[in-house]
Design an enzyme around this catalytic site. Structure first.
Site, PDB file in Angstrom:
ATOM      1  N   LYS A   1       9.548   0.724 -26.589  1.00 27.76           N
ATOM      2  CA  LYS A   1       9.826   2.118 -25.708  1.00 27.76           C
ATOM      3  C   LYS A   1      10.331   2.994 -26.641  1.00 27.76           C
ATOM      4  O   LYS A   1      11.218   2.558 -27.730  1.00 27.76           O
ATOM      5  CB  LYS A   1      10.300   1.797 -24.617  1.00 27.76           C
ATOM      6  CG  LYS A   1       9.790   0.938 -23.541  1.00 27.76           C
ATOM      7  CD  LYS A   1      10.141   1.017 -22.374  1.00 27.76           C
ATOM      8  CE  LYS A   1       9.247  -0.021 -21.203  1.00 27.76           C
ATOM      9  NZ  LYS A   1       7.787   0.618 -20.864  1.00 27.76           N
TER      10      LYS A   1
ATOM     11  N   HIS B   1       0.167  -8.653 -22.632  1.00 29.53           N
ATOM     12  CA  HIS B   1      -0.794  -7.893 -23.171  1.00 29.53           C
ATOM     13  C   HIS B   1      -1.214  -7.857 -24.630  1.00 29.53           C
ATOM     14  O   HIS B   1      -2.089  -7.945 -25.016  1.00 29.53           O
ATOM     15  CB  HIS B   1      -0.374  -6.284 -22.844  1.00 29.53           C
ATOM     16  CG  HIS B   1       0.271  -5.855 -21.703  1.00 29.53           C
ATOM     17  ND1 HIS B   1      -0.770  -6.350 -20.547  1.00 29.53           N
ATOM     18  CD2 HIS B   1       1.161  -5.252 -21.117  1.00 29.53           C
ATOM     19  CE1 HIS B   1      -0.024  -5.826 -19.384  1.00 29.53           C
ATOM     20  NE2 HIS B   1       1.009  -5.120 -19.803  1.00 29.53           N
TER      21      HIS B   1
ATOM     22  N   LEU C   1       2.432   1.403  -7.663  1.00 27.18           N
ATOM     23  CA  LEU C   1       1.093   0.948  -8.336  1.00 27.18           C
ATOM     24  C   LEU C   1      -0.121   1.264  -7.086  1.00 27.18           C
ATOM     25  O   LEU C   1      -1.135   2.174  -7.955  1.00 27.18           O
ATOM     26  CB  LEU C   1       1.073  -0.339  -8.291  1.00 27.18           C
ATOM     27  CG  LEU C   1      -0.201  -0.948  -9.170  1.00 27.18           C
ATOM     28  CD1 LEU C   1      -0.108  -0.773 -10.627  1.00 27.18           C
ATOM     29  CD2 LEU C   1      -0.336  -2.338  -8.997  1.00 27.18           C
TER      30      LEU C   1
ATOM     31  N   ALA D   1       0.989  -1.232   0.157  1.00 33.99           N
ATOM     32  CA  ALA D   1      -0.026  -0.116  -0.032  1.00 33.99           C
ATOM     33  C   ALA D   1       0.722   1.116   0.037  1.00 33.99           C
ATOM     34  O   ALA D   1       0.320   2.309  -0.136  1.00 33.99           O
ATOM     35  CB  ALA D   1      -0.861  -0.050   1.136  1.00 33.99           C
ATOM     36  N   THR D   2       2.278   1.092   0.072  1.00 32.54           N
ATOM     37  CA  THR D   2       2.911   2.346   0.319  1.00 32.54           C
ATOM     38  C   THR D   2       3.742   2.481  -1.038  1.00 32.54           C
ATOM     39  O   THR D   2       4.551   3.288  -1.168  1.00 32.54           O
ATOM     40  CB  THR D   2       4.058   2.176   1.509  1.00 32.54           C
ATOM     41  OG1 THR D   2       4.757   1.107   1.347  1.00 32.54           O
ATOM     42  CG2 THR D   2       3.603   2.367   2.797  1.00 32.54           C
TER      43      THR D   2
ATOM     44  N   ASP E   1      -4.102  -8.718 -16.047  1.00 31.35           N
ATOM     45  CA  ASP E   1      -3.453  -8.100 -17.284  1.00 31.35           C
ATOM     46  C   ASP E   1      -4.182  -6.658 -17.471  1.00 31.35           C
ATOM     47  O   ASP E   1      -5.434  -6.806 -17.749  1.00 31.35           O
ATOM     48  CB  ASP E   1      -3.557  -8.917 -18.364  1.00 31.35           C
ATOM     49  CG  ASP E   1      -3.023  -8.377 -19.494  1.00 31.35           C
ATOM     50  OD1 ASP E   1      -3.116  -7.441 -19.719  1.00 31.35           O
ATOM     51  OD2 ASP E   1      -2.034  -9.325 -20.196  1.00 31.35           O
ATOM     52  N   HIS E   2      -3.670  -5.507 -17.035  1.00 28.95           N
ATOM     53  CA  HIS E   2      -4.462  -4.396 -16.995  1.00 28.95           C
ATOM     54  C   HIS E   2      -4.890  -3.939 -18.546  1.00 28.95           C
ATOM     55  O   HIS E   2      -5.947  -3.246 -18.387  1.00 28.95           O
ATOM     56  CB  HIS E   2      -3.752  -3.278 -16.595  1.00 28.95           C
ATOM     57  CG  HIS E   2      -2.740  -2.652 -17.273  1.00 28.95           C
ATOM     58  ND1 HIS E   2      -1.239  -2.894 -17.335  1.00 28.95           N
ATOM     59  CD2 HIS E   2      -2.705  -1.351 -18.137  1.00 28.95           C
ATOM     60  CE1 HIS E   2      -0.679  -2.022 -18.053  1.00 28.95           C
ATOM     61  NE2 HIS E   2      -1.643  -1.368 -18.451  1.00 28.95           N
TER      62      HIS E   2
HETATM   63  N1  LIG Z   1       4.104   0.459 -10.742  1.00 26.56           N
HETATM   64  C1  LIG Z   1       3.459   0.160 -11.701  1.00 26.56           C
HETATM   65  O1  LIG Z   1       3.015   0.948 -12.771  1.00 26.56           O
HETATM   66  C2  LIG Z   1       3.048  -1.181 -12.087  1.00 26.56           C
HETATM   67  C3  LIG Z   1       3.358  -2.206 -11.101  1.00 26.56           C
HETATM   68  N2  LIG Z   1       2.897  -3.620 -11.596  1.00 26.56           N
HETATM   69  C4  LIG Z   1       3.417  -4.777 -10.568  1.00 26.56           C
HETATM   70  O2  LIG Z   1       2.650  -4.275  -9.298  1.00 26.56           O
HETATM   71  C5  LIG Z   1       3.375  -4.753  -8.129  1.00 26.56           C
HETATM   72  C6  LIG Z   1       3.967  -3.681  -7.072  1.00 26.56           C
HETATM   73  O3  LIG Z   1       4.710  -2.786  -7.995  1.00 26.56           O
HETATM   74  P1  LIG Z   1       5.018  -1.261  -7.407  1.00 26.56           P
HETATM   75  O4  LIG Z   1       4.109  -0.725  -6.693  1.00 26.56           O
HETATM   76  O5  LIG Z   1       5.672  -0.545  -8.603  1.00 26.56           O
HETATM   77  O6  LIG Z   1       6.318  -1.657  -6.353  1.00 26.56           O
HETATM   78  P2  LIG Z   1       6.899  -0.643  -5.351  1.00 26.56           P
HETATM   79  O7  LIG Z   1       8.374  -1.179  -5.129  1.00 26.56           O
HETATM   80  O8  LIG Z   1       6.824   0.642  -5.627  1.00 26.56           O
HETATM   81  O9  LIG Z   1       6.309  -0.884  -3.978  1.00 26.56           O
HETATM   82  C7  LIG Z   1       6.506  -2.131  -3.257  1.00 26.56           C
HETATM   83  C8  LIG Z   1       5.682  -2.270  -2.377  1.00 26.56           C
HETATM   84  O10 LIG Z   1       5.773  -3.734  -1.586  1.00 26.56           O
HETATM   85  C9  LIG Z   1       5.948  -3.248  -0.274  1.00 26.56           C
HETATM   86  N3  LIG Z   1       6.904  -4.371   0.493  1.00 26.56           N
HETATM   87  C10 LIG Z   1       8.231  -4.818  -0.200  1.00 26.56           C
HETATM   88  N4  LIG Z   1       8.700  -5.555   0.480  1.00 26.56           N
HETATM   89  C11 LIG Z   1       8.008  -5.845   1.731  1.00 26.56           C
HETATM   90  C12 LIG Z   1       7.858  -6.812   2.682  1.00 26.56           C
HETATM   91  N5  LIG Z   1       8.771  -7.673   3.117  1.00 26.56           N
HETATM   92  N6  LIG Z   1       6.687  -6.629   3.674  1.00 26.56           N
HETATM   93  C13 LIG Z   1       5.894  -5.575   3.415  1.00 26.56           C
HETATM   94  N7  LIG Z   1       5.925  -4.937   2.290  1.00 26.56           N
HETATM   95  C14 LIG Z   1       6.770  -5.219   1.387  1.00 26.56           C
HETATM   96  C15 LIG Z   1       6.678  -1.763  -0.104  1.00 26.56           C
HETATM   97  O11 LIG Z   1       6.460  -1.606   1.172  1.00 26.56           O
HETATM   98  P3  LIG Z   1       7.642  -0.544   1.878  1.00 26.56           P
HETATM   99  O12 LIG Z   1       8.137   0.356   0.995  1.00 26.56           O
HETATM  100  O13 LIG Z   1       6.792   0.158   3.066  1.00 26.56           O
HETATM  101  O14 LIG Z   1       8.335  -1.668   2.469  1.00 26.56           O
HETATM  102  C16 LIG Z   1       5.741  -1.289  -1.186  1.00 26.56           C
HETATM  103  O15 LIG Z   1       4.487  -0.812  -0.530  1.00 26.56           O
HETATM  104  C17 LIG Z   1       4.538  -5.758  -8.664  1.00 26.56           C
HETATM  105  O16 LIG Z   1       4.244  -6.900  -8.853  1.00 26.56           O
HETATM  106  C18 LIG Z   1       4.592  -4.769 -10.238  1.00 26.56           C
HETATM  107  O17 LIG Z   1       5.376  -5.797 -11.130  1.00 26.56           O
HETATM  108  C19 LIG Z   1       2.272  -3.937 -12.646  1.00 26.56           C
HETATM  109  C20 LIG Z   1       2.112  -3.075 -13.569  1.00 26.56           C
HETATM  110  C21 LIG Z   1       2.360  -1.801 -13.433  1.00 26.56           C
HETATM  111  O1  LIG Z   2       2.586  -3.793 -18.098  1.00 28.54           O
HETATM  112  C1  LIG Z   2       3.382  -2.783 -18.681  1.00 28.54           C
HETATM  113  O2  LIG Z   2       2.472  -1.810 -19.331  1.00 28.54           O
HETATM  114  C2  LIG Z   2       2.967  -0.325 -19.453  1.00 28.54           C
HETATM  115  C3  LIG Z   2       2.295   0.123 -20.612  1.00 28.54           C
HETATM  116  O3  LIG Z   2       0.688   0.213 -20.146  1.00 28.54           O
HETATM  117  P1  LIG Z   2      -0.228   1.376 -20.674  1.00 28.54           P
HETATM  118  O4  LIG Z   2      -1.507   0.977 -20.197  1.00 28.54           O
HETATM  119  O5  LIG Z   2       0.362   2.555 -20.233  1.00 28.54           O
HETATM  120  O6  LIG Z   2      -0.134   1.001 -22.049  1.00 28.54           O
HETATM  121  C4  LIG Z   2       4.464  -0.442 -19.982  1.00 28.54           C
HETATM  122  O7  LIG Z   2       4.954   0.848 -19.761  1.00 28.54           O
HETATM  123  C5  LIG Z   2       5.110  -1.350 -18.700  1.00 28.54           C
HETATM  124  O8  LIG Z   2       6.651  -1.375 -19.245  1.00 28.54           O
HETATM  125  C6  LIG Z   2       4.695  -2.761 -18.550  1.00 28.54           C
HETATM  126  O9  LIG Z   2       5.373  -3.285 -17.445  1.00 28.54           O
END
Ligand SMILES: NC(=O)C1=CN([C@@H]2O[C@H](COP(=O)(O)OP(=O)(O)OC[C@H]3O[C@@H](n4cnc5c(N)ncnc54)[C@H](OP(=O)(O)O)[C@@H]3O)[C@@H](O)[C@H]2O)C=CC1
Ligand SMILES: O=C1O[C@H](COP(=O)(O)O)[C@@H](O)[C@H](O)[C@H]1O
Length: 511
Positions: free
Chosen positions: A348, A248, A21, A17-18, A185-186
């Site tokens: 990209k 995708h 995504l 949650a921190t 799969d968004h």
């Molecule tokens: N960001 C994006 O746009 C996208 C992300 N995803 C997927 O979504 C998922 C999350 O990505 P994203 O939000 O970018 O990742 P981040 O690295 O930004 O965030 C990771 C999160 O996991 C938490 N975390 C990590 N380790 C632990 C632990 N041991 N215990 C508890 N909490 C933990 C962190 O908490 P804290 O920092 O408080 O430790 C943080 O909230 C991944 O699977 C990624 O592949 C998929 C599509 C797009």
């Molecule tokens: O899953 C992913 O998608 C994004 C592109 O998503 P979009 O909704 O903006 O088209 C991509 O940038 C990223 O690398 C990939 O992990």
């Protein structure tokens, strides 16, 4: 997404949650759902992270996320208070089973206080290597022993090849059944991807000609202007093949190719999508060199601004062989599609952010009619997924005032011109809350997709086929154009602004 499947009371435990995504997509989506009255009166969201914060600080971070990234903003303080009172926070390291106690207390407190059924949705917005650990710890903690429903949402990537995905799936299956696993799969949450099914199966115009008798080729493009940004630690190991194609691009292919399902029910739709992947021709490591192109961006310009080469990006190995671009010529070897090439490309640092599917119909016998100026173009059905959402049908028509001269015309439907459509995560979170798995990925889709990808990946990892390079701001390497030229085809450029861009072959070829 329809309110008719009104959501029942539930608790969502949001791990991560921190993270990024949650901030950019999940909180804004939840707020939009709330504003549009898609959430029930009773629900609780428990955010989990390692970072220390109290409920109030967490609520403040949710507010900041919505202010920065929300499609719908907070306009009314009263409404905001009503919404945010549902949000709680628990500090926990998910690798430590002890950490789940605090989460369980918050879940049970809510269920007892409001006497609501123990419906529990666990969203793992975490690095994928934590998925198995969390699902095991959820079971050991007793959180998944519930008299209501339990569901698990996981993000991609699901493994990095077939074997790792299978292992992960088996671990998760010790806690959740296939019917309880919602693999996101968004792209499947995007309005126009969902619309493909409606367009195909609700229009008598298209279905009779949706086959190899009438369709010459199909092109699926997902281009991005951004580079690797700050995700090199993940991306430099994944590459575009795993990042975009395994999921995708193949999902869009399935939506275009599937047979009409026996019923508009999740299982029937998944069955038909799975059959497409079973018919998808798998390339050997050797054949990958003929049908698949990999590219990496070098420096160039995007929107008039200079951008660095991939190898000079932060945290990228300066000798990296990772592909940031993939083009492929795919075949679906079944009765409907035999012989029709499906061209896919994704990359990209390309000139436009654009996702589009172009169905190119076979041409009339050219020499017979209306081709005096050699300007008779093919009919095209252009399905624009983003940023513009809509459909264009490109036809030939008589040039006004001319003597049977032909010009291209476009019939256009715009899906998001008058009002914005919901974000993918809004639809998907709602579907998970009401238990609709239709637009989530079934395990068999994941596994068959990896079986297609794995030999190509191996061939590239062993450098059996060359890595090509393309200038940032271009439409990819020349080899991606040659791939189509071998069949007398060209990449059709983006529709939108100027229809003549689609039909002028000489411009098309240069893109
Ligand atoms: N960001 C994006 O746009 C996208 C992300 N995803 C997927 O979504 C998922 C999350 O990505 P994203 O939000 O970018 O990742 P981040 O690295 O930004 O965030 C990771 C999160 O996991 C938490 N975390 C990590 N380790 C632990 C632990 N041991 N215990 C508890 N909490 C933990 C962190 O908490 P804290 O920092 O408080 O430790 C943080 O909230 C991944 O699977 C990624 O592949 C998929 C599509 C797009
Ligand atoms: O899953 C992913 O998608 C994004 C592109 O998503 P979009 O909704 O903006 O088209 C991509 O940038 C990223 O690398 C990939 O992990």
């Amino acid at each position: 997404m329809t309110q008719s499947a009104m959501a029942k009371p539930f608790t969502m435990v949001l791990f991560g949650a921190t993270g990024d995504l949650a901030k950019r997509k999940l909180f804004p989506a939840l707020f939009s759902l709330y504003k549009n009255k898609f959430l029930p009166e009773h629900f609780r969201l428990i955010g989990v992270g390692r970072s220390t914060r109290d409920h109030e600080a967490f609520r403040q971070s949710v507010r900041e996320s919505i202010d920065s990234f929300g499609r719908l903003k907070v306009a009314d303080e009263n409404e905001w208070q009503q919404f945010i009172q549902h949000f709680y926070y628990a500090v926990a390291d998910v690798t430590n089973p002890e950490g789940y106690k605090g989460i369980k207390d918050l879940v049970e407190e809510y269920e007892n206080k409001y006497q609501v059924p123990p419906n529990r949705l666990f969203y793992l917005s975490l690095a994928p290597d934590l998925f198995a650990t969390v699902s095991t710890n959820l079971r050991l903690s007793g959180l998944t022993e519930t008299g209501g429903w339990k569901r698990l949402i996981i993000e991609k990537p699901i493994g990095h090849d077939y074997d790792s995905a299978k292992k992960l799936n088996e671990q998760i299956k010790q806690t959740f059944t296939e019917q309880e696993i919602y693999r996101i799969d968004h792209y499947l949450g995007k309005e126009m991807v969902q619309n493909i099914e409606v367009m195909r199966f609700a229009n008598s115009l298209f279905e009779p000609i949706w086959n190899n008798h009438y369709i010459e080729s199909v092109q699926i493009t997902a281009s991005e202007t951004v580079g690797v940004e700050d995700r090199a630690s993940y991306y430099d190991h994944a590459g575009a093949l795993r990042d975009m194609v395994q999921n995708h691009m193949l999902q869009m292919l399935m939506m275009v190719c599937m047979e009409p399902p026996s019923r508009l029910k999740t299982e029937a739709i998944h069955d038909e999508k799975i059959k497409v992947l079973r018919s998808l021709r798998r390339y050997t490591e050797e054949e990958a060199g003929k049908y698949m192109i990999r590219g990496q961006y070098v420096d160039g310009e995007i929107n008039g601004k200079p951008v660095p080469a991939y190898r000079n990006e932060k945290n990228v190995d300066p000798g990296s062989m990772t592909e940031t671009f993939v083009a492929g010529k795919l075949f679906v070897d079944n009765l409907r599609w035999a012989g029709v090439p499906f061209y896919i490309r994704t990359g990209k640092r390309m000139p436009e952010k654009m996702t589009q599917i172009i169905i190119e119909f076979k041409e009339m016998p050219k020499n017979l009619y209306f081709n005096k100026d050699n300007n008779l173009g093919p009919n095209l059905l252009v399905i624009s997924i983003q940023p513009q959402e809509g459909v264009n049908l490109i036809l030939n028509a008589k040039k006004p005032g001319s003597d049977n001269q032909v010009m291209p015309i476009s019939m256009e439907f715009c899906n998001n011109c008058e009002q914005g459509s919901p974000e993918a995560y809004e639809s998907l979170i709602y579907d998970a809350i009401v238990g609709d798995q239709t637009f989530f990925t079934h395990w068999e889709e994941v596994s068959l997709a990896w079986k297609f990808i794995d030999p190509i990946r191996r061939a590239w990892d062993e450098n059996r086929h060359p890595l090509t390079f393309y200038r940032s701001g271009s439409w990819g390497p020349q080899e991606a154009h040659d791939l189509l030229a071998a069949n007398g085809h060209v990449w059709r450029p983006a529709i939108a602004k100027d229809i003549s861009r689609i039909v002028k072959a000489n411009e098309v070829v240069t893109r």
